[in-house]
Design a protein around this motif. Structure first.
Motif, PDB file in Angstrom:
ATOM      1  N   ASN A   1       0.804  -1.217   0.000  1.00  0.00           N
ATOM      2  CA  ASN A   1       0.000   0.000   0.000  1.00  0.00           C
ATOM      3  C   ASN A   1       0.839   1.270   0.000  1.00  0.00           C
ATOM      4  OD1 ASN A   1      -2.530  -1.317   0.016  1.00  0.00           O
ATOM      5  ND2 ASN A   1      -2.294  -1.736   2.201  1.00  0.00           N
TER       6      ASN A   1
ATOM      7  N   ALA B   1       4.379   2.857   4.368  1.00  0.00           N
ATOM      8  CA  ALA B   1       3.089   3.357   3.910  1.00  0.00           C
ATOM      9  C   ALA B   1       3.265   4.769   3.387  1.00  0.00           C
ATOM     10  CB  ALA B   1       2.059   3.335   5.040  1.00  0.00           C
TER      11      ALA B   1
ATOM     12  N   THR C   1      -0.490   3.058  -3.699  1.00  0.00           N
ATOM     13  CA  THR C   1      -0.839   1.636  -3.710  1.00  0.00           C
ATOM     14  C   THR C   1      -0.241   0.947  -4.927  1.00  0.00           C
ATOM     15  OG1 THR C   1      -2.894   2.165  -4.855  1.00  0.00           O
ATOM     16  CG2 THR C   1      -2.972   2.024  -2.449  1.00  0.00           C
TER      17      THR C   1
END
Length: 244
Positions: A132, A242, A201
């Motif tokens: 992600n 992330a 992502t």
């Protein structure tokens, strides 16, 4: 130790990876020893008897004669991990106080994690559902001279070294495209951390960003008040799993 003129970097990301250990195989070159040191394939392969020639006679042209040597191909395989694979050393060559100079090469003045190819590389081997995105940040430490004296340590100078990392596109990407670095200016010794890469992502694959030598991909502004000497500072690169 790599030696260069004006810059270096270190990586601080925590990395966990699994590797396939190469099998230990003893191989020997074959042929006729010429007893010439310092040339040919590595002497350690065959007890110092290398390099090997196709014949014991000079000027041989016999097709049936041959010499052989063995090297190896190798790879480290990871699965499920996000890895900060390489960070660049940035050498700015020779500069004049008060000027801004372009990146010169990948030389370093410190023993660190940097590579001399100008590559910032992230490898994301997480599953598609878990990949992600990621964030790479950078922080620039204080510049110190050849006697390890820090420039502007007391904060009295009105200017300081400023490293600018300009936008560069991804040079290699195995699964996800379109991302690039973010143009950021880093002032030496400041505690602020700047985002350099933000990947969204579907970030699986190898992401390589290349700061080209002899280019404006990176620039360094040298303060007018700095004395003549050799200076280096650490860049701390950090990878988070992330997008921010």
């Amino acid at each position: 130790m790599k030696m260069g003129k004006l810059f270096s970097s270190i990586a601080t990301a925590t990395m966990v990876l699994t590797t396939l250990a190469p099998a230990a195989v003893a191989n020997a070159a074959t042929g006729h020893a010429t007893n010439v040191a310092g040339s040919g394939v590595a002497e350690k392969v065959s007890n110092g008897s290398l390099p090997m020639a196709t014949s014991s006679s000079k000027d041989d042209q016999t097709p049936a004669n041959s010499a052989t040597a063995q090297s190896d191909a190798n790879v480290k395989v990871i699965d499920g991990f996000l890895v900060l694979n390489s960070v660049p050393d940035l050498g700015f060559g020779v500069a004049i106080a008060g000027n801004t100079v372009n990146l010169h090469d990948g030389n370093s003045m410190r023993r660190d994690d940097g590579n001399d190819q100008g590559n910032l590389e992230v490898v994301d081997s997480r599953t598609a559902a878990k990949a992600n995105g990621f964030t790479v940040t950078a922080n620039l430490g204080n510049f110190a001279d050849s006697k390890n004296k820090v420039y502007n340590q007391d904060g009295s100078a009105t200017d300081n070294f400023v490293l600018t990392l300009n936008n560069v596109g991804v040079a290699q990407n195995t699964e996800f495209g379109g991302e690039s670095t973010i143009t950021q200016s880093l002032t030496a010794g400041k505690s602020d951390v700047k985002n350099i890469v933000q990947a969204g992502t579907n970030s699986r694959g190898t992401h390589t960003f290349h700061y080209n030598s002899s280019s404006s991909d990176a620039t360094l502004s040298v303060p007018a008040g700095v004395a003549a000497d050799e200076y280096s500072a650490s860049i701390t690169w950090s990878l988070a799993p992330a997008a921010v």
